[in-house]
Enzyme design. Structure first.
Site, PDB file in Angstrom:
ATOM      1  N   LYS A 136       7.005  22.118   4.536  1.00 13.69           N
ATOM      2  CA  LYS A 136       6.333  23.385   4.851  1.00 13.69           C
ATOM      3  C   LYS A 136       6.340  23.560   6.357  1.00 13.69           C
ATOM      4  O   LYS A 136       6.408  22.580   7.093  1.00 13.69           O
ATOM      5  CB  LYS A 136       4.877  23.371   4.348  1.00 13.69           C
ATOM      6  CG  LYS A 136       4.283  24.743   4.145  1.00 13.69           C
ATOM      7  CD  LYS A 136       4.730  25.382   2.846  1.00 13.69           C
ATOM      8  CE  LYS A 136       4.146  26.744   2.640  1.00 13.69           C
ATOM      9  NZ  LYS A 136       4.436  27.227   1.271  1.00 13.69           N
TER      10      LYS A 136
HETATM   11  P1  NAD Z   1       1.638  37.826   1.748  1.00 17.90           P
HETATM   12  O1  NAD Z   1       1.539  37.654   3.211  1.00 17.90           O
HETATM   13  O2  NAD Z   1       2.731  38.674   1.193  1.00 17.90           O
HETATM   14  O3  NAD Z   1       0.246  38.386   1.163  1.00 17.90           O
HETATM   15  C1  NAD Z   1      -0.970  37.782   1.482  1.00 17.90           C
HETATM   16  C2  NAD Z   1      -2.097  38.619   0.901  1.00 17.90           C
HETATM   17  O4  NAD Z   1      -3.329  37.956   1.174  1.00 17.90           O
HETATM   18  C3  NAD Z   1      -2.199  40.023   1.489  1.00 17.90           C
HETATM   19  O5  NAD Z   1      -2.417  40.952   0.461  1.00 17.90           O
HETATM   20  C4  NAD Z   1      -3.437  39.935   2.373  1.00 17.90           C
HETATM   21  O6  NAD Z   1      -4.142  41.163   2.463  1.00 17.90           O
HETATM   22  C5  NAD Z   1      -4.255  38.927   1.594  1.00 17.90           C
HETATM   23  N1  NAD Z   1      -5.307  38.334   2.425  1.00 17.90           N
HETATM   24  C6  NAD Z   1      -5.188  37.781   3.649  1.00 17.90           C
HETATM   25  N2  NAD Z   1      -6.398  37.387   4.099  1.00 17.90           N
HETATM   26  C7  NAD Z   1      -7.278  37.694   3.129  1.00 17.90           C
HETATM   27  C8  NAD Z   1      -8.686  37.561   2.994  1.00 17.90           C
HETATM   28  N3  NAD Z   1      -9.411  36.986   3.950  1.00 17.90           N
HETATM   29  N4  NAD Z   1      -9.275  38.010   1.849  1.00 17.90           N
HETATM   30  C9  NAD Z   1      -8.547  38.570   0.874  1.00 17.90           C
HETATM   31  N5  NAD Z   1      -7.221  38.729   0.944  1.00 17.90           N
HETATM   32  C10 NAD Z   1      -6.590  38.297   2.057  1.00 17.90           C
HETATM   33  O7  NAD Z   1       1.695  36.348   1.149  1.00 17.90           O
HETATM   34  P2  NAD Z   1       2.337  35.859  -0.234  1.00 17.90           P
HETATM   35  O8  NAD Z   1       3.744  35.486   0.027  1.00 17.90           O
HETATM   36  O9  NAD Z   1       2.013  36.833  -1.310  1.00 17.90           O
HETATM   37  O10 NAD Z   1       1.550  34.491  -0.461  1.00 17.90           O
HETATM   38  C11 NAD Z   1       0.252  34.446  -1.041  1.00 17.90           C
HETATM   39  C12 NAD Z   1      -0.053  33.045  -1.489  1.00 17.90           C
HETATM   40  O11 NAD Z   1       0.940  32.626  -2.438  1.00 17.90           O
HETATM   41  C13 NAD Z   1      -0.038  31.963  -0.401  1.00 17.90           C
HETATM   42  O12 NAD Z   1      -0.945  30.947  -0.759  1.00 17.90           O
HETATM   43  C14 NAD Z   1       1.383  31.419  -0.491  1.00 17.90           C
HETATM   44  O13 NAD Z   1       1.486  30.112   0.054  1.00 17.90           O
HETATM   45  C15 NAD Z   1       1.552  31.424  -1.990  1.00 17.90           C
HETATM   46  N6  NAD Z   1       2.941  31.411  -2.436  1.00 17.90           N
HETATM   47  C16 NAD Z   1       3.827  32.372  -2.064  1.00 17.90           C
HETATM   48  C17 NAD Z   1       5.120  32.334  -2.552  1.00 17.90           C
HETATM   49  C18 NAD Z   1       6.112  33.414  -2.233  1.00 17.90           C
HETATM   50  O14 NAD Z   1       7.202  33.392  -2.833  1.00 17.90           O
HETATM   51  N7  NAD Z   1       5.814  34.361  -1.367  1.00 17.90           N
HETATM   52  C19 NAD Z   1       5.524  31.301  -3.409  1.00 17.90           C
HETATM   53  C20 NAD Z   1       4.597  30.328  -3.771  1.00 17.90           C
HETATM   54  C21 NAD Z   1       3.305  30.395  -3.296  1.00 17.90           C
END
Ligand code: NAD
Length: 450
Positions: A136
């Site tokens: 990561k």
């Molecule tokens: P992203 O940046 O696209 O979206 C993040 C979201 O979290 C946004 O909607 C934002 O408004 C919200 N957010 C941020 N701070 C917040 C708060 N204090 N309260 C409420 N909402 C809040 O990120 P993502 O890629 O969708 O990733 C989200 C999660 O999923 C993370 O934990 C990431 O590690 C995990 N993840 C992502 C992927 C991927 O393919 N993108 C894969 C596996 C896991």
């Protein structure tokens, strides 16, 4: 081994029995902090390691990353001054294959959080049986406050700073919170330009999650949400819930939350509420996920969406639901939120969204938790498909990818269910047990050199 003074000796608690996680912490001289995400993650993994009868030396290996890389690099800002940024790449384990894991751009990125997320990647790749280890990375910055040109320069300088430590068959980054396919395009371009010219064509698989035009895979954008929906289809009927009729809410409406919302709504489910960094919105008759996507693209968050009422965070957590999907940041469901949650199932789209205290409250209240390393493994699975397509110069169709993803997700979900029965444990511990079985087997076969 550090010298221990007689006062320290007098204050030390009695040594833990060798099978307890605390024994590994003591041996590695880690001072356990219950609020530290890395310590929490390692403890959960060590509890599962005990269930599967993992050897002590294997536990010790997994309790620390192989490599922790920290870099500082200057970037020219639009106003002419140079700002210094801090970046990390953590390579936790590569027993099953090259290190694999996203790069996060967020103001709260810290070494321990990146270490924890790298451990989760090791577990996830093993559970879903893609031949990768776990890594990561992250840069401490707020991408919302950077101009496009600044974001591009931060990406290029970070790539340059770690370029000697990664490689298309060694450590392959991908998007995560605050990064996307455009950032992967800049990253791949920078890496390629730093390589000898005759090898460049083969190095764009240094990252996955690229735009399709640059060798990205069809279906990667939606993959994590699609994988989560595949898991729900496998798990919910056994809990007496019909996916097509379920009522659900989302924490976060970014890549994972947005796609999960749209795909579940396409199946007929009702999106009751969404909470993000701009507030919480609710519509008892259902929120139109497509219209909300347009609103978020235009305004940056769900707040102010015309076809829903604004509600408080407490009201959001208290809504009566079938499924709550946390898809934002880590540690959002503490014991406080867990006590409010009125859902039958929490399906973790985000990594580590529930604290151990939150976990305990949910379990005690009979709320089923579908763990993150299962629910959000769709992203790394389609990343693997992208990497294989790049390696073999092939292009797979969307239908092919959906079908292959579905197979990986369903088999992983079944592995977790079997492990829960075999080891008589909750789903989170079972997901780690299923992942560790394979890693332990590989270490048994390889032994430890020399
Ligand atoms: P992203 O940046 O696209 O979206 C993040 C979201 O979290 C946004 O909607 C934002 O408004 C919200 N957010 C941020 N701070 C917040 C708060 N204090 N309260 C409420 N909402 C809040 O990120 P993502 O890629 O969708 O990733 C989200 C999660 O999923 C993370 O934990 C990431 O590690 C995990 N993840 C992502 C992927 C991927 O393919 N993108 C894969 C596996 C896991």
């Amino acid at each position: 081994m550090n010298q221990v003074t007689s006062t320290e000796k007098a204050q030390q608690p009695p040594a833990s029995p060798p099978h307890l996680p605390s024994a590994v912490f003591e041996e590695l001289e880690i001072v356990r902090d219950p609020s530290n995400l890395f310590h929490q993650t390692i403890e959960q993994v060590l509890i599962a390691a005990e269930h599967v009868g993992m050897r002590h030396h294997q536990k010790i290996i997994l309790a620390q990353p192989k490599n922790e890389i920290m870099v500082h690099f200057p970037v020219l800002m639009d106003d002419g001054h140079h700002a210094l940024f801090k970046g990390y790449r953590v390579q936790h384990n590569n027993a099953l294959g090259p290190y694999k894991g996203g790069i996060r751009f967020h103001p709260h990125v810290s070494l321990d959080d990146v270490k924890s997320l790298a451990v989760l990647m090791t577990m996830k790749c093993s559970l879903v049986k893609v031949p990768y280890g776990g890594g990561k990375g992250g840069v401490k910055c707020n991408p919302r406050e950077l101009s496009t040109e600044e974001l591009k320069r931060v990406t290029r300088r970070f790539c340059a700073a770690i370029s000697n430590q990664i490689g298309p068959d060694y450590d392959i980054p991908a998007p995560d919170v605050g990064t996307n396919s455009q950032i992967m395009a800049w990253f791949a371009d920078t890496y390629q330009l730093m390589m000898p010219e005759h090898t460049r064509q083969d190095t764009h698989r240094i990252v996955t999650g690229k735009p399709v035009e640059m060798g990205g895979s069809v279906g990667r954008e939606k993959a994590t949400g699609q994988g989560l929906v595949d898991v729900l289809k496998e798990m919910l009927p056994e809990l007496g819930i019909d996916v097509a009729k379920c009522r659900f809410s989302l924490i976060g409406f970014g890549n994972v939350g947005g796609w999960t919302g749209r795909l579940l709504c396409e199946l007929g489910a009702t999106l009751a509420a969404v909470l993000d960094h701009t507030g919480a919105i609710h519509n008892d008759k259902g929120i139109d996920a497509e219209a909300l996507t347009t609103h978020v693209a235009e305004t940056g968050g769900v707040g102010g969406f015309h076809d829903a009422e604004s509600i408080s965070t407490e009201e959001f957590y208290g809504l009566e639901l079938d499924v709550l999907v946390p898809a934002a940041l880590e540690q959002m469901i503490t014991s406080k939120e867990a006590a409010l949650i009125n859902a039958r199932v929490v399906a973790e789209g985000a990594n580590a969204p529930t604290t151990p205290e939150g976990d305990a409250v949910l379990i005690q209240r009979g709320i089923e938790i579908l763990p993150a390393i299962l629910c959000n493994a769709g992203g790394v699975t389609v990343s693997y498909f992208e990497w294989v397509q790049n390696k073999t110069s092939t292009v797979w169709s969307g239908e092919d990818i959906d079908e292959r993803l579905n197979t990986h997700m369903i088999l992983a979900a079944r592995r977790v269910k079997l492990a829960a029965v075999k080891y008589e444990c909750d789903m989170r511990t079972a997901s780690y047990c299923a992942a560790l079985e394979q890693i332990a087997k590989v270490y048994d076969l390889r032994g430890v050199f020399p």
